[in-house]
Write an enzyme that holds these catalytic residues in place. Structure first.
Site: not given
Ligand code: G3P
Length: 218
Positions: A87
């Site tokens: 990633k």
């Molecule tokens: O896959 C990306 C993710 O982990 C971000 O999610 O909920 O932190 O915006 P969030």
């Protein structure tokens, strides 16, 4: 549509795997920290533990931000297990590294994508997956789903093999909306996947079927 779970929590990964619909896992440094996984060796061991639970792709994020560092870290991560996808953040050196990894046959997931221009660039550089952060756009009053639609149009216009990995999914409706648009993959919490199960008429209907069965079969 592939279903990935967005967590570093092994119990949740096992639960999603047992449901039989899991195609992979995405993690990031924040998700690792949330599970208390710190220190290089522990982080590496955790990636291997995840790979041993699931059959599909497991995204492991680099923390370097310069080209040489991203390449060094990404190659080491890719060596860990055949299921690992490197990633890489959407920054200039990240784009260069995407191209490098693509030429070497190392699979990648370009993360922190918030615009169609970034998505186009990542696809041009040969990213395997590109992760638009739907929920974080919604958080700032910007239509996250619109970005997914624009990416679908652009990738289809040119036949890019890069897969749209809808990320930062917060709930079940995000999953359904992404499926309607045609995102290749969604990654979200276990609750967003399990939310797909729920309908009150299913529960009421089952209760009635079982009650009628019990009447005839006391
Ligand atoms: O896959 C990306 C993710 O982990 C971000 O999610 O909920 O932190 O915006 P969030």
């Amino acid at each position: 549509m592939k279903f990935f779970i967005d967590t570093a929590n092994l119990d949740q990964i096992k639960e999603a795997q047992q449901l039989g619909v899991l195609d992979g896992v995405t993690t990031n440094p924040s998700l690792m920290a949330k599970e208390g996984i710190t220190g290089h060796d522990n982080i590496i061991k955790h990636y291997i533990d995840i790979c041993e639970i699931v059959d599909g792709d497991v995204s492991a994020e680099v923390v370097a931000t310069d080209f040489d560092g991203i390449v060094r870290e990404g190659e080491a991560l890719a060596e860990l297990h055949e299921q690992i996808v490197v990633k890489v953040p959407m920054i200039k050196d990240g784009v260069k590294a995407l191209k490098y990894f693509s030429d070497k046959g190392i699979r990648t997931n370009c993360t922190l994508v918030f615009s169609p221009g970034q998505a186009l660039l990542a696809a041009k550089a040969g990213a395997t997956y590109v992760s638009p952060f739907l929920g974080r756009l919604d958080d700032i009053s910007t239509d996250g789903l619109n970005l997914i639609s624009e990416m679908r149009l652009i990738y289809d216009n040119y036949g890019f093999a890069t897969q749209i990995l809808a990320a930062s999914i917060r709930h079940t409706m995000h999953v359904i909306d992404c499926a309607k648009i045609g995102a290749d993959v969604m990654t979200g919490p276990l609750s967003a996947i399990e939310g797909l199960l729920k309908h009150p008429l299913t529960d009421i209907g089952l209760e009635k079927f079982l009650a009628d069965y019990r009447k005839g079969n006391p």
